[in-house]
Scaffold this active site. Structure first.
Site, PDB file in Angstrom:
ATOM      1  N   GLN A 127      -0.754   6.133  -6.765  1.00 56.22           N
ATOM      2  CA  GLN A 127      -1.072   4.711  -6.777  1.00 56.22           C
ATOM      3  C   GLN A 127      -2.147   4.379  -5.748  1.00 56.22           C
ATOM      4  OE1 GLN A 127       2.004   2.289  -5.037  1.00 56.22           O
ATOM      5  NE2 GLN A 127       1.457   0.484  -6.210  1.00 56.22           N
ATOM      6  N   GLY A 128      -3.267   3.852  -6.189  1.00 52.76           N
ATOM      7  CA  GLY A 128      -4.349   3.479  -5.282  1.00 52.76           C
ATOM      8  C   GLY A 128      -4.407   1.984  -5.049  1.00 52.76           C
ATOM      9  N   TYR A 129      -3.552   1.515  -4.143  1.00 50.34           N
ATOM     10  CA  TYR A 129      -3.491   0.081  -3.850  1.00 50.34           C
ATOM     11  C   TYR A 129      -4.024  -0.218  -2.445  1.00 50.34           C
ATOM     12  CZ  TYR A 129      -0.873  -1.883  -7.821  1.00 50.34           C
ATOM     13  OH  TYR A 129      -0.490  -2.373  -9.041  1.00 50.34           O
ATOM     14  N   SER A 130      -3.198   0.133  -1.419  1.00 52.53           N
ATOM     15  CA  SER A 130      -3.539  -0.237  -0.042  1.00 52.53           C
ATOM     16  C   SER A 130      -4.864   0.385   0.398  1.00 52.53           C
ATOM     17  CB  SER A 130      -2.458   0.249   0.920  1.00 52.53           C
ATOM     18  OG  SER A 130      -1.260  -0.418   0.674  1.00 52.53           O
ATOM     19  N   GLU A 245       8.020  -2.700  -9.474  1.00 49.76           N
ATOM     20  CA  GLU A 245       8.276  -1.789  -8.379  1.00 49.76           C
ATOM     21  C   GLU A 245       9.507  -2.234  -7.600  1.00 49.76           C
ATOM     22  OE1 GLU A 245       5.876   0.126  -4.555  1.00 49.76           O
ATOM     23  OE2 GLU A 245       5.007  -1.550  -5.621  1.00 49.76           O
ATOM     24  N   SER A 382       5.597  -5.652   2.467  1.00 49.41           N
ATOM     25  CA  SER A 382       6.506  -5.604   3.626  1.00 49.41           C
ATOM     26  C   SER A 382       7.603  -6.659   3.468  1.00 49.41           C
ATOM     27  CB  SER A 382       5.732  -5.862   4.917  1.00 49.41           C
ATOM     28  OG  SER A 382       5.388  -7.236   5.000  1.00 49.41           O
ATOM     29  N   ASN A 383       8.696  -6.455   4.199  1.00 46.25           N
ATOM     30  CA  ASN A 383       9.801  -7.409   4.066  1.00 46.25           C
ATOM     31  C   ASN A 383       9.419  -8.807   4.545  1.00 46.25           C
ATOM     32  OD1 ASN A 383      11.057  -5.137   3.133  1.00 46.25           O
ATOM     33  ND2 ASN A 383      12.962  -5.484   4.269  1.00 46.25           N
ATOM     34  N   GLU A 384       8.438  -8.869   5.436  1.00 43.93           N
ATOM     35  CA  GLU A 384       7.947 -10.194   5.848  1.00 43.93           C
ATOM     36  C   GLU A 384       7.284 -10.886   4.645  1.00 43.93           C
ATOM     37  OE1 GLU A 384       7.488  -7.438   7.630  1.00 43.93           O
ATOM     38  OE2 GLU A 384       8.371  -7.846   9.594  1.00 43.93           O
TER      39      GLU A 384
END
Lengths: 397, 375
Positions: A127-130, A245, A382-384
């Site tokens: 997966q090329g996301y970040s 996801e 992230s959970n934030e």
């Protein structure tokens, strides 16, 4: 309201248990039970065994699998039994992420080209996301794809790319246009990892393992036909995929297995006249975790039930992501606590499961796992960010 | 009431801070930690030359007669640089024990070479079943003429690989969990029957498991008296808790400050992430936890120095707080650094790992909460 399983469900569970007894390879089982990391071919072999039985791509529409559709309850039973037997986690990038995008947004040619090789695990996807500058703010991504004739020319860098060292293909979010609203210039592109100009560099994490990578693109030529959906539609696809996801991210069945393993192991650890499991402080932490886990399990079941009635996983899946990952971390931490000093000797992946380690035979992977699992509250949004999603989408704040 | 340090203490604090800042950058630390030895021998010689090794050792034992406050200042500065040289293991755990209870002969043959940097020491108190209970000792020592014969197994002996003398707790009478009947022996690393399994620990240091098979040790190597090792060990561990807590406070300071700086520069959504209130409050909590640790560290160190009746309770309170705060600050520093926090390359993850082991060493939060309640 009914919590009981039907007779058919009970029969299905027996079928799964029988399948595992006969089809789960001993060599893979031994490595799994010792928590030795698997090689690529072992993961592929297991996924192919599952697929042969029709239990790999269980969330795909049956027209692409020619397999029998499982009910929500059967999927739940299957996942529970697979986890209970400690079978390998299947790699989600192809079957759970790229494929839903292809069958939902792709052309018939793309479906024909990509789905069969995902189904039989011949092609490994990543997966090329970040990107180095785009983590939580994914839409700020800068990897550029310029359309020149019938090709896109891709330049940029992706990071935290899980198991890219094994991958044949990568699905990427790329910037095809510079627009005022940054989300509008993003497209979804499928890229063959063998294309000249792609370089994969390992990132070693604090547990000493090589799981994630940097992927660099230097004038990489990608056929325009590898664009999925419309140019500029990438953000909608990304949002669709993030919900996908998150829906599996809680990993409830595996958590139940690990918690029960924690109880078993700690009941063998002497503490004064009794055992660690009998120690009030430790016991309370296990029980608090168990209650939270049960609540999360039923939150997931309610979400799944709503989905089977035609709903789609929306912001509710953020609850599962938050609670599931927090539980994963809590349990990994309790394992460390259980081991006390024997959590400290530190071994690399290739030393785990050998006779060179000291302490209980299950000790060596415990600390690396705890360290590695700091990632789970960071990745997948992230959970934030997940709390922001709930706050906006559910609470309307 | 006075929280200031005297002139000599300020001097040593500056000196160690300078060393960490100028001679212990992150790259140096990593190459030392990854070397075969696991630390810098030339650094160790430097510590000896500068008088740091003997600073808290009494003058009678060949030291410079400082107090636990000097050790605290050294350890806090070491914590800031995540210094891997085994000052805690050689000089506090083992060294202070010999200083307080060793015979003159033991002081001259073991403690003096340690102070001059010629000898490394270790304290072997834990066993596979003992967890944090110092009186849970199965390893036994049986009298045999002028000698004692030791048989047993010791776990995760920090600095074990470099130590040429190891202080081993062994049972000379009573039963497994009894505080009575434990004796401390100075054992030569190359004794016949002593086998070390050496390994790296997750915090980038070194430790050993020891197998003792009919290891013969002469009576002269008993520290303190026969059967009276528990109290000696317990007081050495108290001093060690003060020292390791000081190290943790130093590491916490670096972590919260590094995190604050990072969030000022890391931009997402068109602004620095430090502008987000949820992260601001998280960092305020990290900062407060650090301050609370520092307060308990000063309080417990002073009570210990004064010999206050509640000094032990204060030390357990401190270790509880250090465990709790270390976990929170370590985990949140990683979380707020995002993916970078989990990389081996960035120092943040290594500070987190050390705070994780510090949380366990000499007793975790559960253990010290229970002990605090019982005292």
């Amino acid at each position: 309201m009914d919590l009981k399983f039907s007779e058919a469900d009970v029969t299905f569970r027996e079928e799964v248990v029988n399948f595992l007894e006969t089809e789960y390879p001993d060599d893979i089982k031994e490595k799994q039970d010792k928590r030795i990391p698997l090689e690529k071919d072992e993961i592929v072999r297991w996924q192919q065994i599952l697929n042969k039985k029709g239990w790999f791509a269980i969330n795909w529409p049956t027209e692409y699998t020619n397999q029998e559709e499982l009910s929500v309850t059967q999927k739940y039973i299957l996942q529970e039994e697979l986890a209970k037997a400690n079978t390998p986690t299947t790699i989600p990038f192809g079957v759970g992420m790229c494929a839903p995008v292809v069958y939902t947004f792709g052309t018939d040619e793309q479906k024909e080209k990509f789905l069969p090789s995902i189904l039989n695990s011949e092609v490994w996807w990543c997966q090329g996301y970040s990107e180095p500058g785009s983590g939580s703010d994914l839409a700020s991504l800068k990897t550029k794809a310029e359309l020149k004739g019938d090709k896109y020319i891709v330049n940029g860098a992706k990071t935290w790319t899980t198991l890219a060292q094994h991958a044949d293909w990568i699905f990427c979010l790329v910037r095809t246009e510079t627009t005022d609203i940054k989300q509008e210039g993003i497209s979804f592109l499928l890229i063959d990892m063998k294309t000249p100009g792609i370089e994969v560099k390992p990132i070693i994490t604090i547990d000493g393992s090589h799981e994630v990578n940097m992927v660099y693109f230097d004038n990489v030529e990608v056929p325009a036909e590898n664009l999925v959906g419309e140019q500029g539609q990438g953000w909608n696809i990304a949002k669709f995929l993030l919900a996908h996801e998150r829906s599996g991210i809680a990993g409830i069945a595996a958590l139940k297995r690990e918690l029960s393993r924690l109880k078993d192991l700690s009941s063998d650890i002497p503490l004064g006249e009794g055992t660690l499991l009998e120690d009030v402080q430790f016991r309370n932490k296990i029980e608090e975790t168990e209650i939270e886990l049960t609540a999360t399990e039923f939150t997931e079941l309610r979400t799944l039930a709503a989905m089977s009635q035609g709903g789609s996983p929306g912001a509710e899946s953020s609850i599962l992501k938050i609670k599931g990952t927090e539980l994963q971390q809590t349990i990994s931490e309790l394992f460390v606590e259980m081991l006390a000093y024997y959590a400290h000797p530190f071994y690399l992946e290739n030393e785990i499961g050998t006779n060179e380690t000291v302490g209980p035979d299950y000790a060596a992977p415990v600390m690396p796992h705890y360290l590695n699992y700091r990632k789970v509250t960071i990745y997948g949004g992230s959970n934030e960010i997940q709390r922001n999603v709930i706050s906006k989408a559910i609470l309307g704040l | 009431m006075d929280f200031t340090f005297n002139e000599e203490q300020t001097l040593i604090q500056d000196q160690v801070d300078q060393f960490v800042q100028k001679e212990y950058d992150w790259e140096t630390r990593q190459s030392l930690s990854n070397s075969d030895l696991g630390f810098g021998e030339s650094n160790w010689q430097k510590f000896a030359e500068l008088g740091w090794l003997g600073i808290s050792v009494s003058e009678d034992s060949g030291g410079f007669g400082g107090s636990a406050i000097e050790s605290m200042l050294i350890m806090e500065a070491f914590g800031k640089g995540l210094v891997v040289e085994p000052f805690l293991e050689t000089m506090i755990m083992a060294g202070s024990l010999i200083d307080d209870h060793g015979s003159d002969e033991q002081k001259s043959s073991v403690l003096e070479p340690a102070i001059s940097g010629e000898m490394h020491l270790a304290l072997a108190y834990a066993e596979p079943q003992s967890r944090f209970n110092l009186s849970d000792v199965v390893t036994e020592a049986k009298s045999d003429g002028e000698n004692y014969i030791l048989n047993g197994y010791k776990s995760v002996v920090m600095n074990g690989p470099s130590a040429s003398k190891i202080i081993v707790s062994a049972r000379t009478s009573s039963s497994q969990l009894d505080e009575n009947g434990i004796t401390l022996f100075i054992v030569d690393s190359d004794s016949k029957g002593l086998a070390k399994t050496n390994y790296k620990t997750v915090d980038g240091r070194r430790a050993s498991d020891l197998t003792l098979e009919n290891v013969s040790v002469s009576r002269d190597n008993i520290i303190g008296g026969l059967d009276s090792g528990f109290e000696i060990l317990d007081s050495a561990i108290d001093k060690s808790i003060l020292a390791i807590s000081a190290e943790a406070v130093g590491a916490m300071e670096v972590l919260y400050k590094t995190t604050v700086e990072y969030t000022k520069t890391r931009e997402q959504f068109g602004t620095s992430i430090g502008k987000f209130q949820v992260l601001q409050h998280r960092m305020v909590d990290m900062f407060m936890e650090y301050e609370q640790c520092k307060s308990l560290l000063y309080m417990a160190t002073m009570k210990h120095e004064e010999g206050a009746p509640d000094a032990k309770k204060a030390i357990s309170g401190l270790k509880y707080q250090v465990g709790k705060a270390g976990k929170f600050i370590g985990q949140q520093a990683v979380q707020l650094h995002g993916g970078m926090g989990v990389t081996d390359e960035l120092n943040v993850g290594h500070y987190f790992k050390r705070l994780t082991t510090v949380g366990t060493i000499f007793g975790n939060t559960d253990y010290h909460l229970k002990k605090y309640t019982s005292l």
